[in-house]
Design an enzyme around this catalytic site. Structure first.
Site, short mmCIF file in Angstrom:
data_model
loop_
_atom_site.label_atom_id
_atom_site.label_comp_id
_atom_site.label_asym_id
_atom_site.label_seq_id
_atom_site.Cartn_x
_atom_site.Cartn_y
_atom_site.Cartn_z
N PHE A 39 0.74 -1.25 -0.02
CA PHE A 39 -0.06 -0.15 -0.09
C PHE A 39 0.94 1.24 0.20
O PHE A 39 1.58 1.48 0.75
CB PHE A 39 -0.98 0.07 1.24
CG PHE A 39 -1.86 1.12 1.07
CD1 PHE A 39 -3.07 1.28 0.23
CD2 PHE A 39 -1.62 2.38 1.75
CE1 PHE A 39 -3.85 2.26 0.19
CE2 PHE A 39 -2.38 3.44 1.64
CZ PHE A 39 -3.43 3.48 0.82
N LYS B 116 2.14 11.43 7.31
CA LYS B 116 1.14 11.03 8.66
C LYS B 116 1.89 11.78 9.77
O LYS B 116 1.53 13.20 9.89
CB LYS B 116 1.23 9.74 8.40
CG LYS B 116 0.38 8.81 7.59
CD LYS B 116 0.02 7.50 7.66
CE LYS B 116 -1.35 7.06 6.78
NZ LYS B 116 -0.83 6.01 5.90
N ASP C 144 9.10 2.80 2.29
CA ASP C 144 7.94 3.68 2.56
C ASP C 144 7.51 3.50 4.06
O ASP C 144 7.12 2.47 4.50
CB ASP C 144 6.86 3.14 1.66
CG ASP C 144 5.52 4.02 1.85
OD1 ASP C 144 5.36 5.01 3.00
OD2 ASP C 144 4.59 4.00 1.09
#
Ligand SMILES: *Cc1c(COP(=O)(O)O)cnc(C)c1O
Length: 396
Positions: free
Chosen positions: A138, A252, A223
């Site tokens: 993802f 985030k 990531d």
């Protein structure tokens, strides 16, 4: 039904299926709904709120900055970007940083950087660059990124998609070795797969991947948008393997949940491929984002939040494992990134999340079978003890 849900249903696109709760306030590890009911937040906005909701130091920085200068555009310098970049590189050990807004944009930046590095430095023939990704990855929702997703729903009827992406099974070092060609420019992956259901590769996998990259002149990009900034008990999850990637993406928690701030961090050799006009963003690196990002990073380090995850995580994981539940297939994770996988014969994870919500604990299922526990890193042991009582009640 709550009027806010009705309006969202009536006027909003139906691209999410949220739990039936309307949040109006947050403080620390807790959030409150419109009726004043309190919940322990065990999702932390997918780890964007590692510093806790509405952290007063980040709020103060944001308020101060938004009354002074919010957006200058990169056509001019602003006084906040330089200091933020400096602090970010100093704290993370990377030589340079490129600021964007969303996580997906940081990943897009990584794709551009490694391809350009491949053509300009490795000598890959134009248009032939290959990037190796992992099954069940993802990395965001842009059309480029969903093009190499292996989740059918993420890409169904959104094509056509571009070439140059190769997929190998996650954690399979032999498959990775076999997938490398002279045109491979990078291997990009999540140190632990978050959205896939808190999936960890075998110990030593990333060390072996690092060695493969070194042997083949391929970049290793991780990531860390979800795993980074303290979540797994270290500033970066790659530290558990004792390696350094050539670049990482973060987002985030880089803003503590106040504002979208993301970054692509890399060595000079990779970042040098960008020249004026090659890449950009109207909001990327804006002074408000930089003031918020700097404060959020300071909170993370001053309050030793990675250490808190390292201390509380193994205890919480152990307590979850001790629950004598007929429904649980496996409990796994690192630091405060924990997944509880529900057996298929016990149904899906969502009804468990709904019952937890009724009992004041907010979790969200990921991929049908997994309940993710990722509370803000400022959470106290006593808060988690209260949550455990509810989890025990729901799982047994
Ligand atoms: C959330 C996430 C993204 C995408 O971030 P957005 O801000 O939603 O675009 C990318 N990679 C990983 C690992 C993520 O968890």
């Amino acid at each position: 039904m709550h009027a806010a849900i009705e309006s969202a249903d009536r006027y909003g696109a139906h691209n999410y299926h949220p739990l039936d709760v309307v949040l109006v306030r947050g403080e620390g590890a807790y959030v409150w709904d419109a009726d004043g009911k309190r919940y322990l937040d065990c999702l932390s906005a997918y780890s964007a709120v590692n510093q806790g909701h509405c952290h007063p130091k980040i709020a103060a920085a944001m308020i101060e900055q938004c009354q002074r200068l919010t957006l200058s555009s990169r056509a001019f310098h602003n006084d906040r970007m330089g200091p933020f970049l400096h602090r970010l590189c100093e704290a993370t050990g990377f030589e340079k940083a490129l600021l964007m807004n969303s996580g997906a944009e940081a990943v897009e930046t990584a794709i551009k950087a490694v391809r350009k590095w491949g053509y300009s430095k490795k000598g890959v023939p134009d248009g032939k660059a290959e990037i190796i990704w992992f099954a069940d990855n993802f990395h965001g929702r842009t059309t480029t990124i969903v093009g190499f997703s292996t989740e059918p729903q993420y890409k169904h009827q959104f094509g056509p998609f571009g070439p140059g992406h190769v997929i190998v099974p996650y954690g399979d070092i032999e498959a990775l070795r076999a997938a490398i060609t002279p045109n491979t420019v990078a291997i990009v992956g999540e140190p632990i797969q978050g959205e896939a259901g808190i999936i960890q590769p075998p110990d030593g996998f990333w060390r072996a991947a690092r060695a493969l990259c070194d042997a083949n002149n391929v970049l290793l990009v991780l990531d860390e948008i979800q795993t980074g900034l303290g979540r797994t008990g270290k500033l970066f999850a790659f530290e558990h393997e004792g390696i350094r990637p050539d670049a990482v993406t973060i987002g985030k928690a880089l803003s503590g949940g106040f504002y979208p701030v993301s970054a692509f961090l890399a060595s000079d050799a990779v970042m040098d491929v960008f020249h004026p006009g090659d890449h950009g963003s109207t909001f990327g690196g804006n002074p408000l984002a930089c003031a918020v990002g700097l404060a959020a990073l300071d909170v993370l380090i001053d309050e030793q939040l990675p250490q808190r995850a390292a201390e509380l995580g193994p205890w919480f994981l152990d307590e979850l494992r001790r629950i004598p539940s007929p429904h649980v297939r496996e409990v796994r994770g690192k630091g405060l990134l924990i997944g509880v996988e529900i057996k298929r014969e016990s149904g899906k994870a969502r009804p468990f999340c709904e019952r937890l919500k009724d009992r004041g604990v907010l979790c969200k299922e990921t991929h049908d079978q997994v309940i993710r526990f990722a509370p803000p890193l400022i959470v106290q042991k006593a808060d988690l003890e209260l949550a455990l009582e509810q989890v025990r009640a729901v799982l047994t």
